[in-house]
Design a protein around this motif. Structure first.
Motif, mmCIF file in Angstrom:
data_model
loop_
_atom_site.group_PDB
_atom_site.id
_atom_site.type_symbol
_atom_site.label_atom_id
_atom_site.label_comp_id
_atom_site.label_asym_id
_atom_site.label_seq_id
_atom_site.Cartn_x
_atom_site.Cartn_y
_atom_site.Cartn_z
ATOM 1 N N LYS A 30 0.894 -1.224 -0.071
ATOM 2 C CA LYS A 30 0.063 0.051 0.126
ATOM 3 C C LYS A 30 0.838 1.203 -0.046
ATOM 4 C CE LYS A 30 -1.591 1.521 3.922
ATOM 5 N NZ LYS A 30 -2.253 1.861 5.087
ATOM 6 N N GLY A 31 0.224 2.332 -0.193
ATOM 7 C CA GLY A 31 1.069 3.532 -0.453
ATOM 8 C C GLY A 31 -0.001 4.734 -0.566
ATOM 9 N N GLY A 32 0.331 5.852 0.117
ATOM 10 C CA GLY A 32 -0.895 7.110 0.291
ATOM 11 C C GLY A 32 -0.243 8.231 0.681
ATOM 12 N N VAL A 33 -1.141 9.190 0.848
ATOM 13 C CA VAL A 33 -0.795 10.535 1.643
ATOM 14 C C VAL A 33 -1.575 10.680 2.742
ATOM 15 C CG1 VAL A 33 -0.229 11.368 -0.902
ATOM 16 C CG2 VAL A 33 -2.532 11.798 0.068
ATOM 17 N N ASN A 34 -0.980 11.485 3.642
ATOM 18 C CA ASN A 34 -1.425 12.034 4.927
ATOM 19 C C ASN A 34 -1.409 13.463 4.975
ATOM 20 O OD1 ASN A 34 0.755 12.366 6.488
ATOM 21 N ND2 ASN A 34 1.086 10.351 6.562
ATOM 22 N N TYR A 35 -2.474 13.858 5.751
ATOM 23 C CA TYR A 35 -2.342 15.486 6.316
ATOM 24 C C TYR A 35 -2.093 15.297 7.959
ATOM 25 C CZ TYR A 35 -3.076 16.395 1.713
ATOM 26 O OH TYR A 35 -2.794 16.477 0.072
ATOM 27 N N SER A 36 -1.215 15.619 8.453
ATOM 28 C CA SER A 36 -1.008 15.789 10.102
ATOM 29 C C SER A 36 -1.051 16.983 10.636
ATOM 30 C CB SER A 36 0.056 14.872 10.300
ATOM 31 O OG SER A 36 1.543 15.247 9.842
ATOM 32 N N THR A 37 -1.349 17.116 11.796
ATOM 33 C CA THR A 37 -1.434 18.226 12.738
ATOM 34 C C THR A 37 -0.910 17.852 14.003
ATOM 35 O OG1 THR A 37 -3.304 19.102 11.411
ATOM 36 C CG2 THR A 37 -2.770 20.344 13.525
ATOM 37 N N ILE A 38 -0.108 18.642 14.563
ATOM 38 C CA ILE A 38 0.272 18.538 16.147
ATOM 39 C C ILE A 38 -0.526 19.528 16.827
ATOM 40 C CG2 ILE A 38 2.095 18.390 17.852
ATOM 41 C CD1 ILE A 38 3.847 17.475 15.729
ATOM 42 N N ASP A 39 -1.593 19.167 17.556
ATOM 43 C CA ASP A 39 -2.406 20.091 18.204
ATOM 44 C C ASP A 39 -1.818 20.596 19.582
ATOM 45 O OD1 ASP A 39 -4.558 19.849 16.626
ATOM 46 O OD2 ASP A 39 -5.252 18.193 17.651
ATOM 47 N N SER A 45 -2.086 25.962 15.098
ATOM 48 C CA SER A 45 -1.105 24.662 14.384
ATOM 49 C C SER A 45 -1.808 24.609 13.020
ATOM 50 C CB SER A 45 -1.705 23.251 14.856
ATOM 51 O OG SER A 45 -1.020 23.425 16.378
ATOM 52 N N SER A 46 -1.119 24.247 12.017
ATOM 53 C CA SER A 46 -1.506 23.835 10.576
ATOM 54 C C SER A 46 -1.016 22.403 10.267
ATOM 55 C CB SER A 46 -1.285 24.877 9.632
ATOM 56 O OG SER A 46 0.194 25.445 9.762
ATOM 57 N N SER A 47 -1.576 21.848 9.249
ATOM 58 C CA SER A 47 -1.305 20.606 8.729
ATOM 59 C C SER A 47 -0.158 20.677 7.763
ATOM 60 C CB SER A 47 -2.590 20.101 8.110
ATOM 61 O OG SER A 47 -3.633 19.764 8.921
ATOM 62 N N VAL A 48 0.648 19.620 7.696
ATOM 63 C CA VAL A 48 1.554 19.253 6.789
ATOM 64 C C VAL A 48 0.985 17.931 6.041
ATOM 65 C CG1 VAL A 48 3.260 20.661 7.812
ATOM 66 C CG2 VAL A 48 3.197 18.061 8.331
ATOM 67 N N GLY A 75 3.878 15.378 10.726
ATOM 68 C CA GLY A 75 4.349 16.493 11.444
ATOM 69 C C GLY A 75 3.617 17.777 11.712
ATOM 70 N N GLY A 76 3.848 18.927 11.737
ATOM 71 C CA GLY A 76 3.163 19.962 11.957
ATOM 72 C C GLY A 76 3.855 21.281 11.956
ATOM 73 N N GLN A 77 2.957 22.449 11.705
ATOM 74 C CA GLN A 77 3.600 23.750 11.697
ATOM 75 C C GLN A 77 3.029 24.662 13.050
ATOM 76 O OE1 GLN A 77 2.891 25.118 7.650
ATOM 77 N NE2 GLN A 77 4.604 24.226 7.099
ATOM 78 N N PHE A 78 3.613 25.475 13.332
ATOM 79 C CA PHE A 78 3.130 26.270 14.527
ATOM 80 C C PHE A 78 3.352 27.583 14.300
ATOM 81 C CE2 PHE A 78 5.221 22.382 16.073
ATOM 82 C CZ PHE A 78 4.333 21.536 16.530
ATOM 83 N N ASN A 79 2.488 28.204 14.946
ATOM 84 C CA ASN A 79 2.463 29.960 15.033
ATOM 85 C C ASN A 79 2.154 30.520 16.360
ATOM 86 O OD1 ASN A 79 3.696 30.814 12.247
ATOM 87 N ND2 ASN A 79 1.942 29.587 11.619
#
Length: 194
Positions: A30-39, A45-48, A75-79
């Motif tokens: 299997k293979g695929g994509v994901n959209y993750s967020t670190i709350d 927080s925003s998704s990567v 992962g995740g992005q923070f501001n």
């Protein structure tokens, strides 16, 4: 480490029971994509976007057990709320979910729903925090080496092709000092080779 040993022992026992009962068996990639967020409650927080690639086994008929092993990135992005400091983090993970599912429909065209626990081991991480971010949160980037979580989702099988959409949440914090939990949505496509 003890949790991982118990998890693998449980998976092995369930697989042995299914095989001894002469259950239907399939193996695939299997293979695929994901959209993750670190709350985090203190930061925006925003998704990567990430990837996942690996293998799965499916044991059983209408009710089935599906252990998997795959690599992923997340992962995740923070501001800060005033956008004065920011950062991002990326993980490369080894994931071991053990899903219990139900299939509906004929063998070559069926719908599935599934759920179960997932053990994630962080193989590597990279982060990039602004200078003033490091001053404000001097241990923010100290993440756990492994987490325990859950997955739930739905899928479809068309012949040997399989597709899943899942949500993954954590039962343990990826950074206990700041109460950070990672969650993600994943879309994958697989191919049964057995």
């Amino acid at each position: 480490m003890k949790t991982m040993k118990k998890y693998l022992l449980s998976a092995t026992l369930l697989i042995a029971v299914c095989i001894s009962a002469k259950a239907q068996f399939s193996l695939g990639i299997k293979g695929g994509v994901n959209y993750s967020t670190i709350d985090n409650s203190n930061l925006k927080s925003s998704s990567v976007a990430g990837y996942e690639v690996g293998a799965f086994a499916r044991l059983g008929g209408g009710i089935y057990l599906q252990p998997e092993l795959y690599l992923s990135s997340s992962g995740g992005q923070f501001n800060s709320s005033d956008n004065t400091f920011n950062g991002n983090v990326h993980f490369t993970n080894l994931n071991v979910p053990l899903l219990l599912g139900i299939k509906f429909g004929p063998k070559n065209l069926n719908l599935r729903i599934m759920g179960g626990p997932i053990y994630t081991s962080v193989l590597s991480q990279s982060n990039n925090f602004s200078q003033n971010f490091n001053a404000a949160y001097n241990d923010f980037g100290k993440y756990s080496n492994s987490t325990l979580g859950y997955q739930a989702g739905a899928g479809i099988d068309i012949g040997a092709i399989t597709a899943d959409l899942r949500y993954e949440g954590n039962l343990t914090d990826i950074n206990p000092n700041y109460g950070q939990r990672q969650n993600l949505w994943a879309l994958s496509v697989g191919f049964k080779i057995l």
